[in-house]
Design a protein around this motif. Structure first.
Motif, PDB file in Angstrom:
ATOM      1  N   GLY A 187     -30.604 -70.460 104.665  1.00  0.00           N
ATOM      2  CA  GLY A 187     -30.007 -70.431 106.050  1.00  0.00           C
ATOM      3  C   GLY A 187     -28.642 -70.379 106.001  1.00  0.00           C
ATOM      4  O   GLY A 187     -28.097 -70.135 107.196  1.00  0.00           O
ATOM      5  N   ILE A 188     -27.861 -70.793 105.020  1.00  0.00           N
ATOM      6  CA  ILE A 188     -26.338 -70.855 105.225  1.00  0.00           C
ATOM      7  C   ILE A 188     -26.052 -69.207 105.406  1.00  0.00           C
ATOM      8  O   ILE A 188     -25.267 -68.653 106.336  1.00  0.00           O
ATOM      9  CB  ILE A 188     -25.827 -71.180 103.773  1.00  0.00           C
ATOM     10  N   GLY A 189     -26.581 -68.175 104.500  1.00  0.00           N
ATOM     11  CA  GLY A 189     -26.183 -66.927 104.788  1.00  0.00           C
ATOM     12  C   GLY A 189     -26.943 -66.376 105.962  1.00  0.00           C
ATOM     13  O   GLY A 189     -26.096 -65.599 106.672  1.00  0.00           O
ATOM     14  N   MET A 190     -27.839 -66.871 106.580  1.00  0.00           N
ATOM     15  CA  MET A 190     -28.489 -66.465 107.764  1.00  0.00           C
ATOM     16  C   MET A 190     -27.488 -67.103 109.207  1.00  0.00           C
ATOM     17  O   MET A 190     -27.143 -66.216 109.976  1.00  0.00           O
ATOM     18  CB  MET A 190     -30.010 -66.904 108.210  1.00  0.00           C
ATOM     19  N   THR A 191     -27.144 -68.110 108.860  1.00  0.00           N
ATOM     20  CA  THR A 191     -25.857 -68.742 109.863  1.00  0.00           C
ATOM     21  C   THR A 191     -24.802 -67.817 109.883  1.00  0.00           C
ATOM     22  O   THR A 191     -24.156 -67.608 111.036  1.00  0.00           O
ATOM     23  CB  THR A 191     -25.770 -70.303 109.526  1.00  0.00           C
ATOM     24  N   ALA A 192     -24.051 -67.562 108.663  1.00  0.00           N
ATOM     25  CA  ALA A 192     -23.041 -66.827 108.638  1.00  0.00           C
ATOM     26  C   ALA A 192     -23.049 -65.321 109.329  1.00  0.00           C
ATOM     27  O   ALA A 192     -22.383 -64.642 109.843  1.00  0.00           O
ATOM     28  CB  ALA A 192     -22.620 -66.646 107.059  1.00  0.00           C
ATOM     29  N   ASP A 193     -24.473 -64.774 109.142  1.00  0.00           N
ATOM     30  CA  ASP A 193     -24.602 -63.521 110.123  1.00  0.00           C
ATOM     31  C   ASP A 193     -24.450 -63.418 111.554  1.00  0.00           C
ATOM     32  O   ASP A 193     -23.930 -62.439 111.837  1.00  0.00           O
ATOM     33  CB  ASP A 193     -26.240 -63.030 109.706  1.00  0.00           C
ATOM     34  N   SER A 194     -24.822 -64.809 112.082  1.00  0.00           N
ATOM     35  CA  SER A 194     -24.339 -64.826 113.484  1.00  0.00           C
ATOM     36  C   SER A 194     -22.791 -64.598 113.598  1.00  0.00           C
ATOM     37  O   SER A 194     -22.454 -64.071 114.648  1.00  0.00           O
ATOM     38  CB  SER A 194     -24.929 -66.006 113.877  1.00  0.00           C
ATOM     39  N   TYR A 195     -22.207 -65.420 112.956  1.00  0.00           N
ATOM     40  CA  TYR A 195     -20.690 -65.213 113.285  1.00  0.00           C
ATOM     41  C   TYR A 195     -20.175 -63.677 112.999  1.00  0.00           C
ATOM     42  O   TYR A 195     -19.318 -63.419 113.694  1.00  0.00           O
ATOM     43  CB  TYR A 195     -19.940 -66.241 112.092  1.00  0.00           C
ATOM     44  N   VAL A 196     -20.566 -63.093 111.880  1.00  0.00           N
ATOM     45  CA  VAL A 196     -20.310 -61.862 111.758  1.00  0.00           C
ATOM     46  C   VAL A 196     -20.773 -60.830 112.869  1.00  0.00           C
ATOM     47  O   VAL A 196     -19.795 -59.915 113.311  1.00  0.00           O
ATOM     48  CB  VAL A 196     -21.136 -61.091 110.413  1.00  0.00           C
ATOM     49  N   VAL A 197     -21.712 -61.173 113.462  1.00  0.00           N
ATOM     50  CA  VAL A 197     -22.284 -60.266 114.587  1.00  0.00           C
ATOM     51  C   VAL A 197     -21.038 -60.442 115.805  1.00  0.00           C
ATOM     52  O   VAL A 197     -20.746 -59.570 116.346  1.00  0.00           O
ATOM     53  CB  VAL A 197     -23.545 -60.663 114.957  1.00  0.00           C
ATOM     54  N   PHE A 198     -20.903 -61.698 115.858  1.00  0.00           N
ATOM     55  CA  PHE A 198     -19.767 -62.156 117.085  1.00  0.00           C
ATOM     56  C   PHE A 198     -18.436 -61.469 116.883  1.00  0.00           C
ATOM     57  O   PHE A 198     -17.897 -60.815 117.606  1.00  0.00           O
ATOM     58  CB  PHE A 198     -19.671 -63.460 117.167  1.00  0.00           C
ATOM     59  N   PHE A 199     -18.073 -61.608 115.788  1.00  0.00           N
ATOM     60  CA  PHE A 199     -16.834 -60.858 115.289  1.00  0.00           C
ATOM     61  C   PHE A 199     -16.614 -59.647 115.397  1.00  0.00           C
ATOM     62  O   PHE A 199     -15.719 -58.867 115.883  1.00  0.00           O
ATOM     63  CB  PHE A 199     -16.186 -61.764 113.986  1.00  0.00           C
ATOM     64  N   GLU A 200     -17.870 -58.772 114.932  1.00  0.00           N
ATOM     65  CA  GLU A 200     -17.797 -57.517 114.933  1.00  0.00           C
ATOM     66  C   GLU A 200     -18.019 -56.986 116.558  1.00  0.00           C
ATOM     67  O   GLU A 200     -17.470 -55.878 116.650  1.00  0.00           O
ATOM     68  CB  GLU A 200     -18.845 -56.762 114.072  1.00  0.00           C
ATOM     69  N   ARG A 201     -18.569 -57.559 117.338  1.00  0.00           N
ATOM     70  CA  ARG A 201     -18.578 -57.177 118.830  1.00  0.00           C
ATOM     71  C   ARG A 201     -17.075 -57.460 119.257  1.00  0.00           C
ATOM     72  O   ARG A 201     -16.781 -56.681 120.202  1.00  0.00           O
ATOM     73  CB  ARG A 201     -19.578 -58.283 119.452  1.00  0.00           C
ATOM     74  N   ILE A 202     -16.314 -58.497 118.701  1.00  0.00           N
ATOM     75  CA  ILE A 202     -14.775 -58.533 119.147  1.00  0.00           C
ATOM     76  C   ILE A 202     -14.130 -57.209 118.874  1.00  0.00           C
ATOM     77  O   ILE A 202     -13.519 -56.765 119.707  1.00  0.00           O
ATOM     78  CB  ILE A 202     -14.366 -59.836 118.633  1.00  0.00           C
ATOM     79  N   LYS A 203     -14.405 -56.774 117.695  1.00  0.00           N
ATOM     80  CA  LYS A 203     -13.887 -55.494 117.406  1.00  0.00           C
ATOM     81  C   LYS A 203     -14.098 -54.289 118.199  1.00  0.00           C
ATOM     82  O   LYS A 203     -13.376 -53.608 118.422  1.00  0.00           O
ATOM     83  CB  LYS A 203     -14.261 -55.276 115.786  1.00  0.00           C
ATOM     84  N   ASP A 204     -15.494 -54.285 118.668  1.00  0.00           N
ATOM     85  CA  ASP A 204     -15.840 -53.262 119.339  1.00  0.00           C
ATOM     86  C   ASP A 204     -15.005 -53.285 120.592  1.00  0.00           C
ATOM     87  O   ASP A 204     -14.526 -52.265 121.289  1.00  0.00           O
ATOM     88  CB  ASP A 204     -17.303 -53.441 119.667  1.00  0.00           C
ATOM     89  N   GLU A 205     -14.901 -54.457 121.262  1.00  0.00           N
ATOM     90  CA  GLU A 205     -14.152 -54.736 122.578  1.00  0.00           C
ATOM     91  C   GLU A 205     -12.558 -54.204 122.336  1.00  0.00           C
ATOM     92  O   GLU A 205     -12.201 -53.496 123.081  1.00  0.00           O
ATOM     93  CB  GLU A 205     -14.319 -56.103 123.106  1.00  0.00           C
ATOM     94  N   LEU A 206     -12.047 -54.619 121.365  1.00  0.00           N
ATOM     95  CA  LEU A 206     -10.683 -54.037 120.785  1.00  0.00           C
ATOM     96  C   LEU A 206     -10.579 -52.851 120.579  1.00  0.00           C
ATOM     97  O   LEU A 206      -9.514 -52.158 121.254  1.00  0.00           O
ATOM     98  CB  LEU A 206     -10.202 -55.124 119.695  1.00  0.00           C
ATOM     99  N   ARG A 207     -11.599 -51.934 120.231  1.00  0.00           N
ATOM    100  CA  ARG A 207     -11.447 -50.612 119.896  1.00  0.00           C
ATOM    101  C   ARG A 207     -11.561 -49.963 121.428  1.00  0.00           C
ATOM    102  O   ARG A 207     -10.958 -48.940 121.380  1.00  0.00           O
ATOM    103  CB  ARG A 207     -12.595 -50.212 119.081  1.00  0.00           C
ATOM    104  N   ASP A 208     -11.970 -50.587 122.370  1.00  0.00           N
ATOM    105  CA  ASP A 208     -12.219 -50.097 123.616  1.00  0.00           C
ATOM    106  C   ASP A 208     -10.805 -50.148 124.355  1.00  0.00           C
ATOM    107  O   ASP A 208     -10.864 -49.750 125.462  1.00  0.00           O
ATOM    108  CB  ASP A 208     -13.271 -50.377 124.331  1.00  0.00           C
TER     109      ASP A 208
END
Length: 566
Positions: A401-422
């Motif tokens: 569950g620790i690893g799965m919870t960390a996945d949620s944060y990675v998804v959020f931060f990568e979406r931030i990168k997409d917005e910065l890229r735009d």
């Protein structure tokens, strides 16, 4: 005057309200766990972590699957009735295996008794000297040998009452009763118990039943009427119960007639062929009244007997149980290994988050720590409310569950990168990224939760512990992501420090932003040139029939693909 901003997708987030909701929930569960916990805020541990006992019940004969599952359900009900926390009851092949955590497993050893309560009138009784028993070799696992032992015991101990009375003086009570649960209720029986040996009459038929019909036994006992306690007048522990007396039920009426026929004589009450009480009938029991069994048994034995009577007789009989002790040292080693694995997982997540996302990674790790704290408090609370015991498989579910919870944060931060890229600034990129990342987080966790629920429903034993903690951490992941991670990152986006690339770990986005801006500039220039080209025209001269000329503007049109190819 500008109109008021409506609440909805464009409304400003309320981070402090979300954080307050999380800490309120955490505080409530903390108070609940502190109120019910008996050993401080420590979860209850399973047999593989704190040691305990494993009891294997081997059936006599070859029971079918339906009887085996019915026996499993009855034993599980007895476990719940005795309050033996953390005990699991599973079927392994044709055996039933009980695992009991902790050092005290005396109650669990008796959970597999057949508990076939029968009642027989006493025809003859003789005392037995203490220790005067006949050794009986065990034939565990050899079903044919067990069947032969049962037939031989029937020939000696059942038959004509007069012959049994003549043989009573030379009969020695067996050390192990192979006939327990296999005696013929329609014949007289030699039985032992209470420091004596008895010749007992047949089990009485229920009123109105034919010769091969149903007889008076524990099946006619009303479960809700069974209770145990200390009788002040007799100065002994007693178990009280009542036979059924409803329409078409003759248990209480049969018992009433039996007490009338045996007034001032003994009636033996047997449990699995052993006489547990042989009271002298002092008066006729009215139909519908309760019956009490008193004897020299302890409070725990009375509670165990009451539970066996309450939950009914098992449809099959078992040999003497095989008992294996799991030392606490092995459980301690497993616990240390599980904690070490969890600590390594936490450190790896922290290193990964800090390396790629810098201060944002620290916020993510803080959210992960709060998620684990809430999950831990819930495990403590459930341990003392629904007797949930954390085992090694459960710890494995927490680590995953620790690893799965960390996945949620990675998804959020990568979406931030997409917005910065735009081309968006960090402050505006965060809420835009959360809008899309939140849907991905919920969808991904729902898939994991469905898998955990299905696994919990279909599995048994330790696998269910893994599925339970995996599902619990999945729910906590979604809850913490919405109430902690999102508010913290949003508040960080309002601070100039977090907008710097060294703080958010998104320095590589600068080159991508510059490239994206240059591409947008080129696209705008191209569109402008096209618009200007469409407005640039030429004149065309048209001669009429009379020699007049007309001049009109003509707009150039772009050449088609076919024209360009010519």
């Amino acid at each position: 005057m500008s109109p008021a901003r409506p609440r909805g997708a464009d409304a400003r987030p309320r981070p402090w309200a979300l954080l307050s909701a999380f800490f309120l929930v955490l505080f409530i569960f903390f108070l609940g766990a502190f109120a019910v916990a008996e050993r401080g805020l420590t979860p209850k541990l399973g047999i593989d972590l704190q040691g305990g006992t494993r009891v294997t019940l081997i059936p006599k004969g070859e029971p079918d699957e339906a009887d085996l599952r019915l026996a499993q359900d009855i034993i599980r009900d007895r476990v719940d009735g005795l309050g033996v926390a953390g005990t699991s009851v599973v079927i392994e092949g044709s055996n039933i295996v009980l695992t009991v955590p902790g050092e005290d497993s005396s109650q669990a050893r008796d959970l597999g008794t057949t508990s076939q309560l029968t009642i027989r009138p006493v025809l003859q009784v003789q005392p037995v000297a203490e220790g005067d028993v006949e050794p009986v070799p065990a034939a565990k696992g050899d079903r044919d040998a067990v069947a032969r032992e049962v037939e031989e015991a029937r020939e000696v101990r059942q038959g004509d009452p007069q012959e049994l009375t003549q043989n009573l003086a030379t009969f020695r009570c067996p050390e192990r009763d192979v006939l327990a649960g296999f005696d013929d209720p329609s014949q007289a029986l030699i039985a032992c118990g209470e420091g004596a040996k008895y010749v007992l009459g047949p089990v009485p038929l229920l009123i109105g039943e034919p010769e091969d019909g149903q007889r008076l036994d524990g099946q006619q006992i009303v479960k809700d009427s069974v209770s145990s306690g200390f009788n002040q007048q007799a100065a002994k522990n007693e178990v009280s119960f009542r036979f059924n007396a409803g329409p078409g039920e003759q248990g209480s009426a049969t018992w009433s007639r039996l007490t009338q026929e045996n007034l001032q004589r003994q009636i033996a009450i047997l449990l699995d062929g052993e006489v547990i009480s042989a009271p002298v009938v002092q008066g006729v029991t009215p139909v519908g009244s309760a019956t009490s069994i008193t004897g020299d048994f302890s409070t725990d034995e009375a509670a165990s007997l009451a539970a066996n009577l309450r939950y009914g007789a098992l449809p099959i009989s078992f040999e003497d149980p095989n008992v294996d002790n799991v030392p606490a040292s092995l459980g301690l080693a497993s616990l240390e290994a599980g904690l070490l694995a969890g600590a390594i997982g936490f450190l790896l997540v922290l290193a990964y988050s800090a390396f790629f996302y810098r201060l944002l990674g620290v916020l993510a790790f803080l959210s992960l720590a709060l998620s684990f704290l809430l999950t831990y408090i819930l495990l403590v609370f459930l341990g003392y409310t629904v007797d949930y015991s954390l085992d090694l498989a459960g710890i494995a579910g927490l680590v995953i569950g620790i690893g799965m919870t960390a996945d949620s944060y990675v998804v959020f931060f990568e979406r931030i990168k997409d917005e910065l890229r735009d081309g968006h600034r960090f402050r505006s990129a965060v809420p835009r990224a959360w809008k899309s990342a939140s849907r991905t987080i919920v969808t991904g966790n729902m898939v994991s939760l469905i898998g955990a629920v299905v696994l919990y429903l279909l599995a048994s034993g330790e696998v269910r512990g893994f599925a339970f903690t995996l599902g619990l951490t999945t729910i906590m992941d979604v809850f913490v992501a919405f109430t902690v991670t999102w508010p913290l990152v949003y508040l960080a986006s309002t601070k100039p420090t977090f907008a710097k690339t060294w703080a958010n770990g998104m320095g590589r986005m600068e080159n991508l932003q510059a490239a994206a801006a240059e591409q947008r500039r080129i696209d705008r220039k191209t569109e402008s040139d096209l618009e200007q080209g469409q407005g640039r025209g030429v004149t065309a001269t048209i001669r009429g029939p009379g020699g007049d000329t007309i001049t009109e503007p003509r707009t150039e049109r772009p050449a088609t693909d076919e024209e360009e190819g010519r």
